[in-house]
Design a protein around this motif. Structure first.
Motif, PDB file in Angstrom:
ATOM      1  N   THR A   1       5.949  -0.296  -5.036  1.00  0.00           N
ATOM      2  CA  THR A   1       5.577  -0.298  -3.626  1.00  0.00           C
ATOM      3  C   THR A   1       4.407   0.647  -3.431  1.00  0.00           C
ATOM      4  O   THR A   1       4.435   1.779  -3.905  1.00  0.00           O
ATOM      5  N   VAL A   2       3.376   0.180  -2.746  1.00  0.00           N
ATOM      6  CA  VAL A   2       2.204   1.007  -2.471  1.00  0.00           C
ATOM      7  C   VAL A   2       2.209   1.325  -0.987  1.00  0.00           C
ATOM      8  O   VAL A   2       2.080   0.430  -0.151  1.00  0.00           O
ATOM      9  N   ARG A   3       2.354   2.594  -0.650  1.00  0.00           N
ATOM     10  CA  ARG A   3       2.360   3.019   0.747  1.00  0.00           C
ATOM     11  C   ARG A   3       1.020   3.633   1.103  1.00  0.00           C
ATOM     12  O   ARG A   3       0.297   4.128   0.254  1.00  0.00           O
ATOM     13  N   GLY A   4       0.694   3.604   2.379  1.00  0.00           N
ATOM     14  CA  GLY A   4      -0.501   4.280   2.864  1.00  0.00           C
ATOM     15  C   GLY A   4      -1.799   3.557   2.541  1.00  0.00           C
ATOM     16  O   GLY A   4      -2.859   4.185   2.509  1.00  0.00           O
ATOM     17  N   LEU A   5      -1.733   2.256   2.309  1.00  0.00           N
ATOM     18  CA  LEU A   5      -2.931   1.480   2.029  1.00  0.00           C
ATOM     19  C   LEU A   5      -3.653   1.229   3.347  1.00  0.00           C
ATOM     20  O   LEU A   5      -3.081   0.680   4.284  1.00  0.00           O
ATOM     21  N   ASP A   6      -4.915   1.650   3.428  1.00  0.00           N
ATOM     22  CA  ASP A   6      -5.646   1.502   4.686  1.00  0.00           C
ATOM     23  C   ASP A   6      -5.960   0.030   4.957  1.00  0.00           C
ATOM     24  O   ASP A   6      -5.958  -0.805   4.066  1.00  0.00           O
ATOM     25  N   ASP A   7      -6.224  -0.275   6.219  1.00  0.00           N
ATOM     26  CA  ASP A   7      -6.443  -1.659   6.653  1.00  0.00           C
ATOM     27  C   ASP A   7      -7.653  -2.298   5.976  1.00  0.00           C
ATOM     28  O   ASP A   7      -7.618  -3.485   5.641  1.00  0.00           O
ATOM     29  N   ASP A   8      -8.710  -1.531   5.768  1.00  0.00           N
ATOM     30  CA  ASP A   8      -9.917  -2.073   5.139  1.00  0.00           C
ATOM     31  C   ASP A   8      -9.631  -2.499   3.703  1.00  0.00           C
ATOM     32  O   ASP A   8     -10.037  -3.582   3.276  1.00  0.00           O
ATOM     33  N   THR A   9      -8.929  -1.662   2.944  1.00  0.00           N
ATOM     34  CA  THR A   9      -8.595  -1.986   1.559  1.00  0.00           C
ATOM     35  C   THR A   9      -7.685  -3.206   1.510  1.00  0.00           C
ATOM     36  O   THR A   9      -7.875  -4.098   0.679  1.00  0.00           O
ATOM     37  N   ARG A  10      -6.712  -3.268   2.402  1.00  0.00           N
ATOM     38  CA  ARG A  10      -5.808  -4.417   2.458  1.00  0.00           C
ATOM     39  C   ARG A  10      -6.587  -5.696   2.765  1.00  0.00           C
ATOM     40  O   ARG A  10      -6.366  -6.736   2.137  1.00  0.00           O
ATOM     41  N   ALA A  11      -7.520  -5.623   3.686  1.00  0.00           N
ATOM     42  CA  ALA A  11      -8.310  -6.800   4.049  1.00  0.00           C
ATOM     43  C   ALA A  11      -9.182  -7.259   2.880  1.00  0.00           C
ATOM     44  O   ALA A  11      -9.292  -8.467   2.604  1.00  0.00           O
TER      45      ALA A  11
ATOM     46  N   GLY B   1      -7.912 -17.555  -5.596  1.00  0.00           N
ATOM     47  CA  GLY B   1      -6.814 -18.518  -5.520  1.00  0.00           C
ATOM     48  C   GLY B   1      -5.467 -17.941  -5.879  1.00  0.00           C
ATOM     49  O   GLY B   1      -4.625 -18.625  -6.458  1.00  0.00           O
ATOM     50  N   ARG B   2      -5.254 -16.672  -5.540  1.00  0.00           N
ATOM     51  CA  ARG B   2      -3.990 -16.006  -5.874  1.00  0.00           C
ATOM     52  C   ARG B   2      -3.405 -15.365  -4.629  1.00  0.00           C
ATOM     53  O   ARG B   2      -4.099 -15.140  -3.643  1.00  0.00           O
ATOM     54  N   SER B   3      -2.139 -15.030  -4.722  1.00  0.00           N
ATOM     55  CA  SER B   3      -1.519 -14.236  -3.664  1.00  0.00           C
ATOM     56  C   SER B   3      -2.006 -12.798  -3.806  1.00  0.00           C
ATOM     57  O   SER B   3      -2.554 -12.413  -4.841  1.00  0.00           O
ATOM     58  N   MET B   4      -1.806 -12.013  -2.765  1.00  0.00           N
ATOM     59  CA  MET B   4      -2.217 -10.601  -2.850  1.00  0.00           C
ATOM     60  C   MET B   4      -1.451  -9.893  -3.962  1.00  0.00           C
ATOM     61  O   MET B   4      -2.016  -9.081  -4.695  1.00  0.00           O
ATOM     62  N   GLU B   5      -0.196 -10.209  -4.113  1.00  0.00           N
ATOM     63  CA  GLU B   5       0.618  -9.590  -5.154  1.00  0.00           C
ATOM     64  C   GLU B   5       0.099  -9.963  -6.546  1.00  0.00           C
ATOM     65  O   GLU B   5      -0.028  -9.098  -7.433  1.00  0.00           O
ATOM     66  N   ALA B   6      -0.226 -11.223  -6.749  1.00  0.00           N
ATOM     67  CA  ALA B   6      -0.772 -11.658  -8.041  1.00  0.00           C
ATOM     68  C   ALA B   6      -2.137 -11.015  -8.294  1.00  0.00           C
ATOM     69  O   ALA B   6      -2.472 -10.674  -9.436  1.00  0.00           O
ATOM     70  N   GLU B   7      -2.930 -10.840  -7.233  1.00  0.00           N
ATOM     71  CA  GLU B   7      -4.233 -10.208  -7.385  1.00  0.00           C
ATOM     72  C   GLU B   7      -4.088  -8.751  -7.819  1.00  0.00           C
ATOM     73  O   GLU B   7      -4.806  -8.272  -8.685  1.00  0.00           O
ATOM     74  N   VAL B   8      -3.127  -8.052  -7.224  1.00  0.00           N
ATOM     75  CA  VAL B   8      -2.879  -6.657  -7.612  1.00  0.00           C
ATOM     76  C   VAL B   8      -2.450  -6.591  -9.072  1.00  0.00           C
ATOM     77  O   VAL B   8      -2.910  -5.727  -9.828  1.00  0.00           O
ATOM     78  N   ARG B   9      -1.591  -7.520  -9.497  1.00  0.00           N
ATOM     79  CA  ARG B   9      -1.182  -7.542 -10.908  1.00  0.00           C
ATOM     80  C   ARG B   9      -2.380  -7.767 -11.819  1.00  0.00           C
ATOM     81  O   ARG B   9      -2.524  -7.105 -12.850  1.00  0.00           O
ATOM     82  N   ALA B  10      -3.275  -8.687 -11.435  1.00  0.00           N
ATOM     83  CA  ALA B  10      -4.468  -8.962 -12.250  1.00  0.00           C
ATOM     84  C   ALA B  10      -5.376  -7.744 -12.311  1.00  0.00           C
ATOM     85  O   ALA B  10      -5.920  -7.416 -13.371  1.00  0.00           O
ATOM     86  N   ILE B  11      -5.561  -7.074 -11.180  1.00  0.00           N
ATOM     87  CA  ILE B  11      -6.409  -5.876 -11.142  1.00  0.00           C
ATOM     88  C   ILE B  11      -5.826  -4.789 -12.043  1.00  0.00           C
ATOM     89  O   ILE B  11      -6.549  -4.168 -12.828  1.00  0.00           O
TER      90      ILE B  11
END
Length: 81
Positions: free
Chosen positions: A5-15, A25-35
């Protein structure tokens, strides 16, 4: 499989993450895993940067160039105003 769980992620970074995930073509969760996978992968210690660049572009083909002949030796720089 572990949950993170990542807390405190600012709105700009999330966007930006949402846009990047959509672009790939991925979900945000899959993108985080790839990163994370890319950021934490260890580079191949046996090959240097030049070898990796050559391997990446090998499929495109290339040409072998002869180095230009050397003429005069380089001169030392003069720093007079």
């Amino acid at each position: 499989m572990t949950t993170l769980t990542v807390r405190g992620l600012d709105d700009d970074t999330r966007a930006r993450l949402r846009v990047r995930a959509a672009r790939n073509g991925r979900s945000m969760e899959a993108e985080v895993r790839a990163i994370l996978r890319e950021a934490l992968s260890e580079p191949d210690a046996e090959t240097g940067l030049g070898s990796r660049i050559a391997a990446r572009f090998a499929a495109v083909g290339g040409i072998d160039l002869e180095p230009p002949p050397r003429g005069d030796m380089p001169r030392a720089a003069h720093f007079d105003a």
